[in-house]
Design a protein around this motif. Structure first.
Motif, mmCIF file in Angstrom:
data_model
loop_
_atom_site.group_PDB
_atom_site.id
_atom_site.type_symbol
_atom_site.label_atom_id
_atom_site.label_comp_id
_atom_site.label_asym_id
_atom_site.label_seq_id
_atom_site.Cartn_x
_atom_site.Cartn_y
_atom_site.Cartn_z
ATOM 1 N N UNK A 1 0.808 -1.119 0.028
ATOM 2 C CA UNK A 1 -0.108 0.264 -0.087
ATOM 3 C C UNK A 1 0.811 1.319 -0.050
ATOM 4 N N UNK A 2 0.292 2.380 -0.442
ATOM 5 C CA UNK A 2 0.938 3.603 -0.541
ATOM 6 C C UNK A 2 0.823 4.346 0.769
ATOM 7 N N UNK A 3 1.622 4.789 1.492
ATOM 8 C CA UNK A 3 1.324 5.407 2.692
ATOM 9 C C UNK A 3 2.049 6.948 2.544
ATOM 10 N N UNK A 4 2.876 7.077 1.604
ATOM 11 C CA UNK A 4 3.231 8.616 1.370
ATOM 12 C C UNK A 4 3.357 8.796 -0.169
ATOM 13 N N UNK A 5 2.845 10.008 -0.543
ATOM 14 C CA UNK A 5 2.824 10.373 -2.124
ATOM 15 C C UNK A 5 3.049 11.944 -1.989
ATOM 16 N N UNK A 6 3.989 12.338 -2.666
ATOM 17 C CA UNK A 6 4.359 13.920 -2.813
ATOM 18 C C UNK A 6 5.379 13.931 -3.970
ATOM 19 N N UNK A 7 5.531 15.132 -4.480
ATOM 20 C CA UNK A 7 6.390 15.451 -5.583
ATOM 21 C C UNK A 7 7.790 14.601 -5.435
ATOM 22 N N UNK A 8 8.263 14.521 -4.179
ATOM 23 C CA UNK A 8 9.824 14.219 -3.960
ATOM 24 C C UNK A 8 9.650 12.684 -3.840
ATOM 25 N N UNK A 9 8.869 11.804 -3.608
ATOM 26 C CA UNK A 9 9.008 10.438 -3.449
ATOM 27 C C UNK A 9 7.426 9.648 -3.317
ATOM 28 N N UNK A 10 7.596 8.525 -3.474
ATOM 29 C CA UNK A 10 6.449 7.733 -3.066
ATOM 30 C C UNK A 10 6.941 6.585 -2.293
ATOM 31 N N UNK A 11 6.523 6.230 -1.095
ATOM 32 C CA UNK A 11 6.512 5.422 -0.158
ATOM 33 C C UNK A 11 5.617 4.252 -0.034
ATOM 34 N N UNK B 1 7.374 34.942 -9.606
ATOM 35 C CA UNK B 1 6.984 33.827 -10.777
ATOM 36 C C UNK B 1 7.956 32.864 -10.321
ATOM 37 N N UNK B 2 7.066 31.459 -10.314
ATOM 38 C CA UNK B 2 7.888 30.405 -9.751
ATOM 39 C C UNK B 2 7.719 29.468 -10.741
ATOM 40 N N UNK B 3 8.446 28.209 -10.695
ATOM 41 C CA UNK B 3 8.096 27.010 -11.474
ATOM 42 C C UNK B 3 7.462 26.113 -10.298
ATOM 43 N N UNK B 4 6.070 25.628 -10.992
ATOM 44 C CA UNK B 4 5.322 24.749 -10.036
ATOM 45 C C UNK B 4 5.435 23.416 -10.194
ATOM 46 N N UNK B 5 6.776 23.156 -10.316
ATOM 47 C CA UNK B 5 7.114 21.508 -10.304
ATOM 48 C C UNK B 5 6.496 20.490 -9.552
ATOM 49 N N UNK B 6 6.277 20.952 -8.235
ATOM 50 C CA UNK B 6 5.482 20.017 -7.353
ATOM 51 C C UNK B 6 4.321 19.570 -7.865
ATOM 52 N N UNK B 7 3.540 20.399 -8.524
ATOM 53 C CA UNK B 7 2.064 19.956 -8.910
ATOM 54 C C UNK B 7 2.369 18.878 -9.971
ATOM 55 N N UNK B 8 3.335 19.095 -11.080
ATOM 56 C CA UNK B 8 3.686 18.302 -12.262
ATOM 57 C C UNK B 8 4.011 16.990 -11.462
ATOM 58 N N UNK B 9 4.911 17.177 -10.738
ATOM 59 C CA UNK B 9 5.583 15.788 -10.100
ATOM 60 C C UNK B 9 4.684 15.058 -9.636
ATOM 61 N N UNK B 10 3.688 15.408 -8.751
ATOM 62 C CA UNK B 10 2.702 14.711 -8.239
ATOM 63 C C UNK B 10 1.750 14.169 -9.488
#
Length: 727
Positions: free
Chosen positions: A512-522, A558-567
């Motif tokens: 099962x997935x217990x963590x999901x974010x732009x930086x990793x999946x556990x 003006x920022x790069x919203x990469x966390x959203x596309x990472x997820x």
């Protein structure tokens, strides 16, 4: 000052010297500043953990204590002294203390190089060449034992070239060798340099050489005798380590076994790849390294009548060493600097410039202009570097790339989650996360693999790639059973998790997935120990909602919203298309011009067979980033799905022009030709694909089926085309 004094040669000479010292000061300011980069190195965390382990246990283990897959395997830890040092420095002064330590070691290295090559008559050349060395070195400003290895390297040359006749030189080199042997695996460079000195002196005495090569830099008999005695002492000093002779020989044996199956490391690890290839030789990639190759080579050409054999040997060996792997560039850079300085000693200004430009005043004026130009370049480069930074999503503020710990390289949020929840076990992990997991989660979590390639071996790394790149469930099942793997840490920070491995873990019914974010999946396996965590933390993808940005805090940044596309990438790969769509739309709320978000929307709409919307989004992605081949490929597929085959052909052709071995591009273009009725062009492309070694039997058959069906429809096909004739 009188006009006569102002115009005198002495005035210009003194001014030139002053400008030279100013340029040296600016250079060392740039060295200190540019080496103060934030901590980004992956392996540092393993070094910190082992430093703690050795300090607390009081001995250096000769077996693995970090991994669940090779636990107890023999391990020659030839970097233990560095590990203890960085642990103690970090414990006392924090991470900024480690960065300051790096700056000090780097500055000391350049100070030794300056002593080796400084000449009042050639200040600008010294500064320029050292600047080229700095430009090469800055790619390796990571807190690793390499920085000490380079310091020992230049100290060796300093003692061997300038102080070999002094008795203290023997003890200095022996002490250096002992330190080096316990600090970094490249310690064999020490005896190598001494051995090259003995060899060059032997050649000068026994081999007839052209011009004055036999006499240049030749040691007297007493110095030669000292050098021959030093060499075996250094070999013995290399054995002063926890494993004595075995410890001394191990790095050498690893070095000589880099060929064969170990080539797999060179294919997958950036620092082990070649710096110059046929495709990059005339590009600006590693341009400063290439400049050093050229000017050091030219120094031999100009000084061809008085070449020092020892300098030539060092240059040839370390050039070959640097051409083998990116990580070795800095050793050649230091050697190239010393070669240039040795060769220019025998050259005079008058021999290099026309007679009318050889006056003393002109020489000093030229030197002043060169030094001013170098200072301007260094100031400008430093100012550009000072602006390096990025948006910190945790604090809604800018994070400088100097000092502190990087928030872009490490999956720190996922690691904080593991530590906060006190999750433990044996974990499968990607290669880049291994050392970070060791540094922050050991002993609660034991890793599958980390950065010690020589310990795991090529065969293990190849097996790991089958899981990480191919998602081979059968291979993983063997490790899961044998090593009791109960968790998986898949790092998405500064890299992209392969779709295959994500889908593999998601397909396991008892994981099962217990963590999901732009930086990793556990992922966690259903075990009695993990059950409470899964019951409490399990992620329901069908109910996923994006975490919106606080626009009041963000303001007009003006920022790069990469966390959203990472997820979004992770969610789409796992089949949660609606959640991925919401994340992509949130990214566009932050930046309406963000191409990756449009690419993701195009992919999702294409899966939903809403080809018009897919086309609209891929079109915007390709417009905003002209060089994005994935967006261009998506646009081509959108044209194809809308049955606009001419548009598809145009876009596929652009993909192939930019990337001649792009497999989807080749077969997409062939399909479009076939659908457009241009059968011969489709078949010619398949033949080209075969010549390039591009194999995709499914696409080949599909293209032939298209051609066959069209011919059947028009009643012109007597015998179906067979794909096996082409591929």
């Amino acid at each position: 000052m009188t006009l006569e004094g102002f115009m005198s040669e002495r005035f210009w000479k003194n001014l030139s010297t002053t400008m030279g010292w100013l340029s040296i000061g600016v250079l060392f300011g740039l060295i200190t500043f540019s080496s103060s980069l934030e901590i980004k190195d992956l392996d540092l965390w393993l070094h910190l953990r082992m430093g703690w382990w050795i300090s607390h246990h009081g001995f250096v283990p000769n077996y693995d204590v970090l991994s669940c897959t090779i636990s107890g395997k023999p391990w020659v830890n030839h970097e233990w002294l560095f590990q203890v040092l960085v642990y103690q420095v970090q414990k006392a002064y924090g991470f900024d203390g480690l960065i300051s330590m790096q700056s000090f070691v780097v500055a000391l290295t350049f100070l030794v190089l300056l002593f080796l090559g400084y000449s009042r008559e050639r200040q600008w050349l010294t500064v320029f060449t050292l600047l080229m060395v700095l430009m090469v070195y800055q790619t390796r400003f990571t807190i690793r034992p390499d920085i000490f290895s380079l310091l020992f390297f230049v100290l060796y040359i300093y003692v061997l070239s300038l102080h070999i006749s002094k008795r203290w030189a023997v003890w200095a080199l022996v002490i250096l060798q002992i330190l080096w042997s316990n600090m970094h695996g490249f310690f064999f460079f020490g005896p190598l340099l001494a051995g090259l000195g003995v060899l060059s002196e032997f050649i000068k005495r026994r081999v007839p050489l052209p011009y004055e090569w036999n006499t240049v830099g030749r040691l007297n008999d007493g110095e030669y005798s000292w050098l021959k005695k030093i060499f075996p002492l250094l070999m013995l000093a290399s054995c002063v380590n926890p494993l004595t002779f075995h410890g001394a020989w191990y790095p050498v044996s690893v070095f000589f076994h880099l060929a064969g199956s170990n080539k797999i490391f060179f294919e997958h690890i950036l620092e082990l790849q070649r710096p110059i290839t046929a495709a990059s030789i005339f590009t600006d990639r590693f341009c400063y390294y290439k400049v050093l190759i050229v000017i050091s080579f030219l120094s031999f050409v100009f000084n061809r009548r008085k070449i020092d054999i020892s300098s030539l040997l060092v240059w040839v060996i370390f050039l070959g060493f640097s051409l083998a792997a990116i990580r070795n560039l800095i050793y050649f850079a230091a050697a190239a600097y010393m070669v240039v300085m040795v060769n220019v000693i025998s050259l005079s200004w008058e021999k290099l410039v026309p007679l009318r430009f050889s006056s003393a005043k002109f020489k000093h004026l030229t030197g002043i202009i060169c030094k001013l130009g170098l200072m301007f370049w260094m100031f400008n480069f430093g100012l550009q570097m000072s602006g390096n930074g990025y948006f910190d999503f945790d604090t809604y503020s800018r994070k400088s790339e100097f000092f502190g710990v990087s928030k872009r390289v490490y999956p720190y949020k996922a690691m904080d989650f593991l530590l906060r929840q006190h999750i433990k076990g044996n974990f499968f992990n990607d290669f880049n996360s291994g050392a970070y997991l060791v540094g922050r989660a050991d002993p609660g979590i034991k890793v599958f693999i980390d950065g010690r390639t020589e310990v795991y071996g090529a065969k293990f790394f190849e097996t790991y790639q089958k899981i990480w790149q191919e998602g081979n469930a059968h291979v993983f099942a063997d490790f899961e059973r044998k090593d009791n793997i109960t968790g998986a840490f898949l790092n998405n920070a500064h890299q992209q998790i392969p779709e295959a491995v994500l889908k593999m873990f998601h397909s396991f019914k008892n994981w099962s997935i217990v963590y999901l974010d732009d930086d990793a999946v556990i992922f966690l396996k259903q075990t009695p120990l993990n059950k409470p965590f899964i019951d409490r933390l399990s992620v329901n993808l069908s109910k996923w909602k994006p975490r919106p940005m606080d626009f009041l805090k963000l303001g007009t940044k003006r920022i790069d919203p990469f966390p959203f596309t990472g997820r979004a990438y992770i969610l789409e790969t796992l089949g949660a298309d609606q959640a991925a769509l919401l994340e992509s739309k949130e990214a566009l709320r932050v930046d309406p011009d963000y191409a990756p978000a449009y690419s993701m929307l195009g992919k999702i709409y294409n899966k939903r067979k809403d080809y018009k919307k897919a086309f609209e989004n891929y079109r915007l992605a390709a417009m905003y980033v002209q060089g994005d081949l994935q967006a261009r490929l998506g646009l081509a597929q959108a044209y194809e799905n809308l049955k606009d085959y001419n548009g598809a052909i145009s876009q596929y052709q652009r993909v192939i022009d930019a990337s001649p071995k792009d497999i989807p591009g080749y077969f997409g273009l062939a399909r479009s030709f076939a659908e457009a009725g241009q059968d011969q062009k489709a078949l010619d492309l398949l033949i080209s694909a075969k010549k390039l070694g591009l194999e995709d039997k499914v696409d080949v058959q599909k293209i032939h089926d298209i051609i066959n069906s069209k011919k059947k429809k028009h009643g012109v096909l007597k015998r179906p085309l067979k794909s096996r004739k082409v591929i």
